[in-house]
Design an enzyme around this catalytic site. Structure first.
Site, PDB file in Angstrom:
ATOM      1  N   ASP A 210      38.217  38.374  36.370  1.00  0.00           N
ATOM      2  CA  ASP A 210      38.647  39.691  36.879  1.00  0.00           C
ATOM      3  C   ASP A 210      40.026  39.556  37.508  1.00  0.00           C
ATOM      4  OD1 ASP A 210      36.556  38.330  38.947  1.00  0.00           O
ATOM      5  OD2 ASP A 210      38.274  39.156  40.004  1.00  0.00           O
ATOM      6  N   ASP A 212      40.650  40.616  40.655  1.00  0.00           N
ATOM      7  CA  ASP A 212      40.432  40.886  42.070  1.00  0.00           C
ATOM      8  C   ASP A 212      40.775  42.355  42.341  1.00  0.00           C
ATOM      9  OD1 ASP A 212      39.415  39.759  44.439  1.00  0.00           O
ATOM     10  OD2 ASP A 212      41.412  39.746  45.301  1.00  0.00           O
TER      11      ASP A 212
HETATM   12  N1  ADE Z   1      34.651  35.071  41.860  1.00  0.00           N
HETATM   13  C1  ADE Z   1      34.986  35.714  40.734  1.00  0.00           C
HETATM   14  N2  ADE Z   1      35.898  36.682  40.978  1.00  0.00           N
HETATM   15  C2  ADE Z   1      36.160  36.636  42.302  1.00  0.00           C
HETATM   16  C3  ADE Z   1      37.005  37.372  43.163  1.00  0.00           C
HETATM   17  N3  ADE Z   1      37.777  38.355  42.714  1.00  0.00           N
HETATM   18  N4  ADE Z   1      37.004  37.063  44.497  1.00  0.00           N
HETATM   19  C4  ADE Z   1      36.216  36.051  44.948  1.00  0.00           C
HETATM   20  N5  ADE Z   1      35.389  35.342  44.183  1.00  0.00           N
HETATM   21  C5  ADE Z   1      35.358  35.617  42.865  1.00  0.00           C
END
Ligand code: ADE
Length: 250
Positions: A210, A212
């Site tokens: 992703d 974030d």
């Molecule tokens: N693990 C996978 N994506 C994450 C994110 N955006 N923030 C923290 N841990 C994660």
């Protein structure tokens, strides 16, 4: 003789990749590890797999007993650790599904036991060195095997580990980018630091799932997205682990 511990993160709770599997439970002075170990062989190399969040994924990041996990790995005679982790990308060029061979961490956790050093015994000071906490030989083996498999990967990257379980605010996410972090997760610190304290070579395969929440062109990360993207790409992580471990025998 090499013996490889795999610490399986979210989405890799119980990879069925071992031959001649036995299950081994270990108790440690620090308590019980996250799961029993599934022990067996990959490409002729002995492997022990631990599930960081428990086989049923019931252990949230802050409750993972990292000291018990790393101590148990040492007690089992493992000579190296390959960890897997889902992570969010803090850089446009690290796409969903890309793999990052982490080479630095920033520890932004708050409530975890982060060291085996609890007192200076006999007045002997003990401040573990941590300048380069990821093992270069393991990283090189991962990089070579990722090349052979034609995976989308990045040779290095700094991970910032947050306490969780919540994801970051946009302000935090932007701050982490300014600090120089490339990816974000909830697991590498203090796990990696503890492995270093016990002098077990450690490397981590971080799968980007992703963006974030810093990237305003994208919807903010959700846990459902993390799992979906991890599951879509988990076969790459498994192939990379299998080939890398087999290559370590040479
Ligand atoms: N693990 C996978 N994506 C994450 C994110 N955006 N923030 C923290 N841990 C994660």
């Amino acid at each position: 003789m090499k013996k490889i511990a795999i610490i399986g993160g979210s989405g890799l709770e119980d990879p069925a990749i071992l031959k001649d599997v036995t299950e081994v439970s270990v108790e440690t002075p620090y308590g019980t590890p996250s799961s029993s170990f599934k022990c067996g062989k990959i490409g002729g190399v002995e492997v022990a797999i631990l599930s960081r969040h428990g086989r049923d994924h019931s252990i949230p990041p802050s409750a993972v007993n990292n000291r018990a996990n790393i101590w148990a790995i040492k007690e089992l005679g493992c000579t190296h650790i390959l960890a897997t982790t889902a992570c969010g990308s803090l850089r446009l060029e690290i796409g969903r599904g890309d793999i990052v061979m982490l080479d630095q961490f920033i520890d932004f956790t708050r409530f975890r036991k982060n060291s085996f050093v609890e007192e200076f015994e006999d007045g002997k000071l003990n401040h573990p060195a941590m300048a380069d906490p990821f093992n270069w030989h393991l990283r090189r083996a991962l990089i070579e095997n990722a090349k052979d498999l034609d995976l989308a990967f990045h040779k290095c990257g700094t991970v910032i580990t947050i306490e969780g379980p919540r994801f970051s605010t946009r302000a935090e996410s932007n701050m982490f980018r300014m600090w120089g972090a490339d990816v974000i997760n909830m697991s590498t610190a203090p796990e990696c630091a503890l492995a270093n304290e016990l002098e077990i070579p450690y490397a981590a395969v971080a799968l980007s799932t992703d963006y974030d929440c810093w990237n305003v062109d994208e919807a903010p990360v959700t846990w459902e997205e993390v799992l979906k993207v991890f599951n879509e790409n988990v076969r790459h992580v498994i192939a990379l682990l299998q080939n890398t471990i087999a290559s370590l025998q040479k």
